[in-house]
Design a protein around this motif. Structure first.
Motif, PDB file in Angstrom:
ATOM      1  N   TYR A 148       0.636  -0.999  -0.176  1.00 30.65           N
ATOM      2  CA  TYR A 148       0.397  -0.147  -0.113  1.00 30.65           C
ATOM      3  C   TYR A 148       0.472   0.953  -0.218  1.00 30.65           C
ATOM      4  O   TYR A 148       1.825   1.172   0.703  1.00 30.65           O
ATOM      5  N   ARG A 149       0.513   2.346  -0.830  1.00 28.45           N
ATOM      6  CA  ARG A 149       1.338   3.230  -1.048  1.00 28.45           C
ATOM      7  C   ARG A 149       0.395   4.401  -0.260  1.00 28.45           C
ATOM      8  O   ARG A 149      -0.621   4.429  -0.005  1.00 28.45           O
ATOM      9  N   GLU A 150       1.016   5.453   0.505  1.00 26.90           N
ATOM     10  CA  GLU A 150       0.827   6.641   1.300  1.00 26.90           C
ATOM     11  C   GLU A 150      -0.893   7.399   0.734  1.00 26.90           C
ATOM     12  O   GLU A 150      -1.228   7.760   1.392  1.00 26.90           O
ATOM     13  N   THR A 151      -0.590   7.257  -0.830  1.00 26.42           N
ATOM     14  CA  THR A 151      -1.761   7.749  -1.533  1.00 26.42           C
ATOM     15  C   THR A 151      -3.366   6.612  -1.697  1.00 26.42           C
ATOM     16  O   THR A 151      -4.141   6.732  -1.888  1.00 26.42           O
ATOM     17  N   ASP A 152      -3.367   5.316  -1.216  1.00 27.61           N
ATOM     18  CA  ASP A 152      -4.158   4.234  -1.587  1.00 27.61           C
ATOM     19  C   ASP A 152      -5.108   4.963  -0.486  1.00 27.61           C
ATOM     20  O   ASP A 152      -4.483   6.016   0.397  1.00 27.61           O
ATOM     21  N   PRO A 153      -6.668   4.534  -0.381  1.00 29.23           N
ATOM     22  CA  PRO A 153      -8.096   5.067   0.170  1.00 29.23           C
ATOM     23  C   PRO A 153      -7.637   4.276   2.280  1.00 29.23           C
ATOM     24  O   PRO A 153      -6.934   2.961   1.740  1.00 29.23           O
ATOM     25  N   ILE A 154      -7.687   5.063   2.604  1.00 32.48           N
ATOM     26  CA  ILE A 154      -7.758   4.722   4.131  1.00 32.48           C
ATOM     27  C   ILE A 154      -9.467   4.285   3.966  1.00 32.48           C
ATOM     28  O   ILE A 154     -10.240   4.391   3.665  1.00 32.48           O
ATOM     29  N   GLY A 155      -9.240   2.997   5.409  1.00 35.02           N
ATOM     30  CA  GLY A 155     -10.362   2.305   5.524  1.00 35.02           C
ATOM     31  C   GLY A 155      -9.548   1.585   7.183  1.00 35.02           C
ATOM     32  O   GLY A 155      -9.685   2.605   7.845  1.00 35.02           O
ATOM     33  N   GLY A 156     -10.631   0.640   7.222  1.00 32.69           N
ATOM     34  CA  GLY A 156     -10.422  -0.243   8.181  1.00 32.69           C
ATOM     35  C   GLY A 156     -11.977  -1.243   8.311  1.00 32.69           C
ATOM     36  O   GLY A 156     -12.930  -0.808   8.653  1.00 32.69           O
ATOM     37  N   TYR A 157     -11.613  -2.718   8.248  1.00 35.32           N
ATOM     38  CA  TYR A 157     -12.782  -3.504   9.187  1.00 35.32           C
ATOM     39  C   TYR A 157     -12.763  -3.558  10.212  1.00 35.32           C
ATOM     40  O   TYR A 157     -13.927  -3.236  10.498  1.00 35.32           O
ATOM     41  N   ASP A 158     -12.287  -3.657  11.151  1.00 33.93           N
ATOM     42  CA  ASP A 158     -12.043  -3.620  12.813  1.00 33.93           C
ATOM     43  C   ASP A 158     -12.034  -2.288  13.327  1.00 33.93           C
ATOM     44  O   ASP A 158     -11.715  -1.246  12.787  1.00 33.93           O
ATOM     45  N   PRO A 159     -12.616  -2.118  14.367  1.00 34.50           N
ATOM     46  CA  PRO A 159     -12.434  -0.734  14.517  1.00 34.50           C
ATOM     47  C   PRO A 159     -11.243  -0.108  15.686  1.00 34.50           C
ATOM     48  O   PRO A 159     -11.103   1.395  15.193  1.00 34.50           O
ATOM     49  N   TYR A 160     -10.661  -1.110  16.014  1.00 25.18           N
ATOM     50  CA  TYR A 160      -8.647  -0.592  15.718  1.00 25.18           C
ATOM     51  C   TYR A 160      -8.500   0.457  14.423  1.00 25.18           C
ATOM     52  O   TYR A 160      -7.777   0.813  14.259  1.00 25.18           O
ATOM     53  N   SER A 161      -8.731  -0.742  13.262  1.00 26.98           N
ATOM     54  CA  SER A 161      -8.172  -0.585  12.033  1.00 26.98           C
ATOM     55  C   SER A 161      -8.932   1.165  11.374  1.00 26.98           C
ATOM     56  O   SER A 161      -8.110   2.264  11.441  1.00 26.98           O
ATOM     57  N   ALA A 162     -10.193   0.973  11.805  1.00 27.87           N
ATOM     58  CA  ALA A 162     -11.139   2.238  11.489  1.00 27.87           C
ATOM     59  C   ALA A 162     -10.852   3.690  12.076  1.00 27.87           C
ATOM     60  O   ALA A 162     -10.755   4.671  11.621  1.00 27.87           O
ATOM     61  N   SER A 163     -10.128   3.320  13.549  1.00 27.23           N
ATOM     62  CA  SER A 163      -9.734   4.587  14.664  1.00 27.23           C
ATOM     63  C   SER A 163      -8.902   4.593  14.363  1.00 27.23           C
ATOM     64  O   SER A 163      -8.491   6.121  13.749  1.00 27.23           O
ATOM     65  N   LYS A 164      -8.200   4.476  13.647  1.00 23.03           N
ATOM     66  CA  LYS A 164      -6.331   4.528  13.030  1.00 23.03           C
ATOM     67  C   LYS A 164      -6.409   5.168  11.279  1.00 23.03           C
ATOM     68  O   LYS A 164      -5.931   6.107  11.697  1.00 23.03           O
ATOM     69  N   GLY A 165      -7.288   5.077  10.627  1.00 21.01           N
ATOM     70  CA  GLY A 165      -8.128   5.660   9.492  1.00 21.01           C
ATOM     71  C   GLY A 165      -8.615   7.225  10.038  1.00 21.01           C
ATOM     72  O   GLY A 165      -8.107   8.146   9.499  1.00 21.01           O
ATOM     73  N   CYS A 166      -9.257   6.561  11.159  1.00 20.71           N
ATOM     74  CA  CYS A 166      -9.733   8.566  11.456  1.00 20.71           C
ATOM     75  C   CYS A 166      -9.141   9.301  12.437  1.00 20.71           C
ATOM     76  O   CYS A 166      -8.864  10.494  11.805  1.00 20.71           O
ATOM     77  N   ALA A 167      -8.490   8.403  12.233  1.00 19.15           N
ATOM     78  CA  ALA A 167      -7.059   9.119  13.549  1.00 19.15           C
ATOM     79  C   ALA A 167      -6.316  10.256  11.937  1.00 19.15           C
ATOM     80  O   ALA A 167      -5.336  11.659  12.290  1.00 19.15           O
ATOM     81  N   GLU A 168      -5.732   9.605  11.306  1.00 16.26           N
ATOM     82  CA  GLU A 168      -5.678  10.269   9.560  1.00 16.26           C
ATOM     83  C   GLU A 168      -6.354  11.084   9.279  1.00 16.26           C
ATOM     84  O   GLU A 168      -5.543  12.017   8.945  1.00 16.26           O
TER      85      GLU A 168
END
Length: 360
Positions: A148-168
């Motif tokens: 994955y590159r820095e320009t790829d879409p932010i997302g997250g299946y689980d709450p942890y991953s989604a929360s880190k996408g939100c932090a971005e």
């Protein structure tokens, strides 16, 4: 990548490290201390016992404040009192499976905790450089065979991953709305799975392996074929330090998202990591966990081209070398109970710096 740059950037600076009692936060605090920084740590009590923080007696080497990242009043007071020049934000709820049990806590800590840090930083008047550590799991995982590159879409299946996408997204908003116009550097750092001595978190492969070996029990694994971008903890930390230093000099140029991961040859499956760890320790056995497990990505790796080209950052250790040094740290801790783990940690940092010097 120059070790001399680290010394010039951090010696005499006041550096605030949130999450200093965690695994990566402890290693970063030790490294900053050796560089001559005045380290101010802000964190809850260590999340596990034993802990890297306690093993290294870090409260004897840094200014350590015990408080919650969600307590914006306490956090703001620390910023006002110590007036940091540089901020590394690592405080987080870092576990995927725990996020299924406590999604609200995970989002509050990882999203609003980041908001609190950036709000305090922009209102302090002394902060010049901020590095927010998120994760490789902030990407919308499509099980791609390429990184994955820095320009790829932010997302997250689980709450942890989604929360880190939100932090971005929070980082991007603060950068564009408040900080860039004031010449304050703000970058996010996305790293893969880190290993190293002093990590005792639950549901992490090497800490689970170490506990199993010490207790003479089998190590139970959920998905032996899952691949991750494994790297020694000093690898991403060198990237964070480099990024923080460059933000001081040229905030506009380096204020963006950055991946720090291993080479493709070190993106290995869980079963291979354990095979290498067992060989290095000389003990251990593996069992597959039965029953249905919460969803976790099977294939995940990062493209580190941007950091290699623009930061001149490169991985130093192979995965095998990372496992070797990780096992050395734990064996030192468990087999030599009177040993000074702070000094041994500094020794491992010095060895890493020496390799950096040779390859720069």
């Amino acid at each position: 990548m120059s070790f001399e740059l680290f010394k010039r950037a951090y010696c005499g600076q006041t550096v605030l490290v949130t999450g200093c009692s965690g695994f990566k936060g402890s290693w970063l605090s030790v490294w900053l201390h050796t560089l001559g920084a005045r380290v101010v740590g802000y964190a809850l009590q260590p999340p596990t016992e034993p802990s890297m923080f306690r093993a290294c007696s870090l409260d004897n080497h840094i200014i350590s404040m015990e408080a919650d990242i969600c307590d914006d009043v306490a956090l703001t007071e620390v910023f006002k009192t110590y007036k940091p020049d540089i901020v590394f934000h690592l405080a987080a709820q870092p576990l995927v499976r725990y996020s299924y049990l406590q999604p609200k806590e995970t989002f509050e800590t990882n999203v609003m905790g980041t908001v609190n840090v950036l709000e305090a930083a922009r209102n302090t008047g002394t902060v010049k450089s901020i590095v927010v550590i998120t994760t490789d799991k902030c990407y919308e995982n499509r099980e791609w065979v390429y990184g994955y590159r820095e320009t790829d879409p932010i997302g997250g299946y689980d709450p942890y991953s989604a929360s880190k996408g939100c932090a971005e997204l929070v980082v991007s908003a603060f950068r564009n709305s408040f900080l860039m116009s004031r010449g304050i550097g703000l970058a996010s750092a996305r790293a893969g799975n880190v290993i190293g001595g002093g990590d005792w978190a639950v549901d992490r492969l090497l800490p689970d392996f170490v506990r199993a070996v010490v207790d003479n029990k089998p190590i139970r694994i959920r998905n032996p074929l899952a691949t991750r971008p494994w790297q020694h903890v000093l690898e991403p930390l060198s990237g964070y330090l480099l990024l923080g230093a460059l933000l001081l000099a040229e905030p506009k140029k380096y204020s963006s998202a950055w991946n720090f991961g291993p080479r493709d040859t070190d993106v290995l499956p869980v079963e291979e990591i354990l095979r290498l760890a067992i060989a290095e320790w000389g003990a251990g056995r593996v069992e597959k966990e039965a029953g249905k497990q919460p969803h976790e990505a099977t294939l995940l790796k990062l493209d580190i081209s941007k950091a290699e080209v623009y930061l001149r950052w490169h991985p130093v250790f192979s995965c095998r070398e990372a496992i070797k040094r990780t096992v050395e740290w734990y064996k030192k801790y468990y087999e030599e109970f009177s040993s000074d783990m702070f000094l041994f940690t500094v020794e491992q940092i010095r060895e890493y710096e020496h390799v950096l010097q040779l390859r720069s």
